[in-house]
Scaffold this motif. Sequence first.
Motif, short mmCIF file in Angstrom:
data_model
loop_
_atom_site.label_atom_id
_atom_site.label_comp_id
_atom_site.label_asym_id
_atom_site.label_seq_id
_atom_site.Cartn_x
_atom_site.Cartn_y
_atom_site.Cartn_z
N GLY A 3 0.84 -1.06 -0.10
CA GLY A 3 -0.09 -0.06 0.08
C GLY A 3 0.98 1.28 -0.17
N GLN A 4 0.17 2.41 0.18
CA GLN A 4 0.84 3.58 -0.04
C GLN A 4 1.06 4.16 1.49
OE1 GLN A 4 -1.29 6.13 -2.60
NE2 GLN A 4 -0.39 5.14 -4.45
N HIS A 5 2.12 4.86 1.58
CA HIS A 5 2.29 5.54 2.90
C HIS A 5 1.29 6.73 3.14
CE1 HIS A 5 6.18 3.60 3.86
NE2 HIS A 5 6.42 3.63 2.34
N ILE A 6 0.87 7.00 4.25
CA ILE A 6 0.24 8.16 4.42
C ILE A 6 1.03 9.33 4.61
CG2 ILE A 6 -1.84 6.63 5.46
CD1 ILE A 6 -0.97 7.81 8.05
N THR A 7 0.36 10.39 4.30
CA THR A 7 1.02 11.61 4.54
C THR A 7 0.69 12.44 5.78
OG1 THR A 7 -0.79 12.82 3.75
CG2 THR A 7 0.66 12.11 1.92
N HIS A 8 1.57 13.43 6.00
CA HIS A 8 1.56 14.22 7.40
C HIS A 8 0.08 14.89 7.59
CE1 HIS A 8 2.66 16.44 11.04
NE2 HIS A 8 2.50 17.61 10.26
N ARG A 9 -0.31 15.48 6.26
CA ARG A 9 -1.48 15.92 6.22
C ARG A 9 -2.54 15.20 6.50
NH1 ARG A 9 -4.77 19.66 7.42
NH2 ARG A 9 -6.17 20.26 5.93
N GLN A 10 -2.60 13.79 6.05
CA GLN A 10 -3.61 12.95 6.17
C GLN A 10 -3.67 12.54 7.55
OE1 GLN A 10 -2.21 9.92 3.42
NE2 GLN A 10 -4.31 10.04 2.47
N GLU A 11 -2.54 12.58 8.59
CA GLU A 11 -2.77 12.30 9.91
C GLU A 11 -3.24 13.36 10.51
OE1 GLU A 11 0.54 10.86 12.09
OE2 GLU A 11 1.39 9.93 10.12
N GLU A 12 -2.97 14.80 10.06
CA GLU A 12 -3.44 15.96 10.79
C GLU A 12 -4.95 15.87 10.72
OE1 GLU A 12 -1.39 19.15 8.68
OE2 GLU A 12 0.21 19.17 10.12
N LEU A 13 -5.29 15.75 9.13
CA LEU A 13 -6.98 15.82 8.96
C LEU A 13 -7.64 15.03 9.79
CD1 LEU A 13 -8.73 17.23 6.89
CD2 LEU A 13 -8.29 15.63 5.42
N TYR A 14 -7.06 13.58 9.95
CA TYR A 14 -7.57 12.49 10.57
C TYR A 14 -7.98 12.96 12.34
CZ TYR A 14 -8.40 8.39 13.42
OH TYR A 14 -8.83 7.69 14.37
N MET A 15 -6.76 13.62 12.84
CA MET A 15 -6.97 14.07 14.09
C MET A 15 -7.87 15.34 14.33
SD MET A 15 -5.36 11.99 15.95
CE MET A 15 -5.38 12.45 17.21
N GLN A 16 -8.00 16.07 13.30
CA GLN A 16 -8.91 17.26 13.44
C GLN A 16 -10.49 16.56 13.40
OE1 GLN A 16 -8.13 19.82 9.80
NE2 GLN A 16 -5.88 20.39 10.98
N HIS A 17 -10.68 15.70 12.51
CA HIS A 17 -12.00 15.10 12.36
C HIS A 17 -12.31 14.40 13.84
CE1 HIS A 17 -12.77 16.07 8.44
NE2 HIS A 17 -11.84 15.38 7.93
N ARG A 18 -11.39 13.77 14.52
CA ARG A 18 -11.59 13.00 15.59
C ARG A 18 -11.86 14.09 16.77
NH1 ARG A 18 -13.43 8.73 17.14
NH2 ARG A 18 -11.74 8.15 18.62
N GLN A 19 -11.43 15.31 16.65
CA GLN A 19 -11.47 16.32 17.85
C GLN A 19 -12.83 16.72 17.83
OE1 GLN A 19 -8.13 18.94 17.42
NE2 GLN A 19 -6.63 17.33 18.54
N GLN A 20 -13.33 16.86 16.41
CA GLN A 20 -14.64 17.42 16.24
C GLN A 20 -15.63 16.42 16.60
OE1 GLN A 20 -14.78 18.30 12.00
NE2 GLN A 20 -13.53 20.01 12.22
N GLY A 21 -15.48 14.95 16.98
CA GLY A 21 -16.40 14.12 17.53
C GLY A 21 -16.71 13.18 16.73
N MET A 22 -16.17 13.00 15.38
CA MET A 22 -16.51 11.99 14.48
C MET A 22 -15.87 10.44 15.20
SD MET A 22 -15.80 13.71 10.99
CE MET A 22 -16.33 15.38 10.59
N THR A 23 -16.41 9.40 14.52
CA THR A 23 -16.07 8.14 15.00
C THR A 23 -14.70 7.92 14.34
OG1 THR A 23 -17.14 7.06 13.23
CG2 THR A 23 -18.30 7.32 15.31
N GLN A 24 -14.02 6.84 14.64
CA GLN A 24 -12.80 6.46 13.90
C GLN A 24 -13.03 6.36 12.61
OE1 GLN A 24 -10.83 3.03 15.86
NE2 GLN A 24 -9.64 4.52 17.06
N GLU A 25 -14.04 5.33 12.09
CA GLU A 25 -14.19 5.02 10.86
C GLU A 25 -14.67 6.12 9.91
OE1 GLU A 25 -15.63 3.59 13.62
OE2 GLU A 25 -14.63 1.82 13.46
#
Length: 59
Positions: A3-25
């Motif tokens: 597979g492909q490596h994830i980018t730093h931006r994808q990690e940041e975006l994921y954490m932003q969504h999690r802080q907004q209260g979204m589920t992991q999925e």
Amino acid sequence: MPGQHITHRQEELYMQHRQQGMTQEIAAAKSAISPRTARRIEQSNTLPRAKADRDWRTR
């Protein structure tokens, strides 16, 4: 693991969504990563994509 490596931006975006209260999925889908990778990000003790500086020289 293939597979492909994830980018730093994808990690940041994921954490932003999690802080907004979204589920992991949902947060993983919105940041274009797998739910398994999302679990790895949350279980990690290091900062997102902490730069691993080497102490040896390359050519």
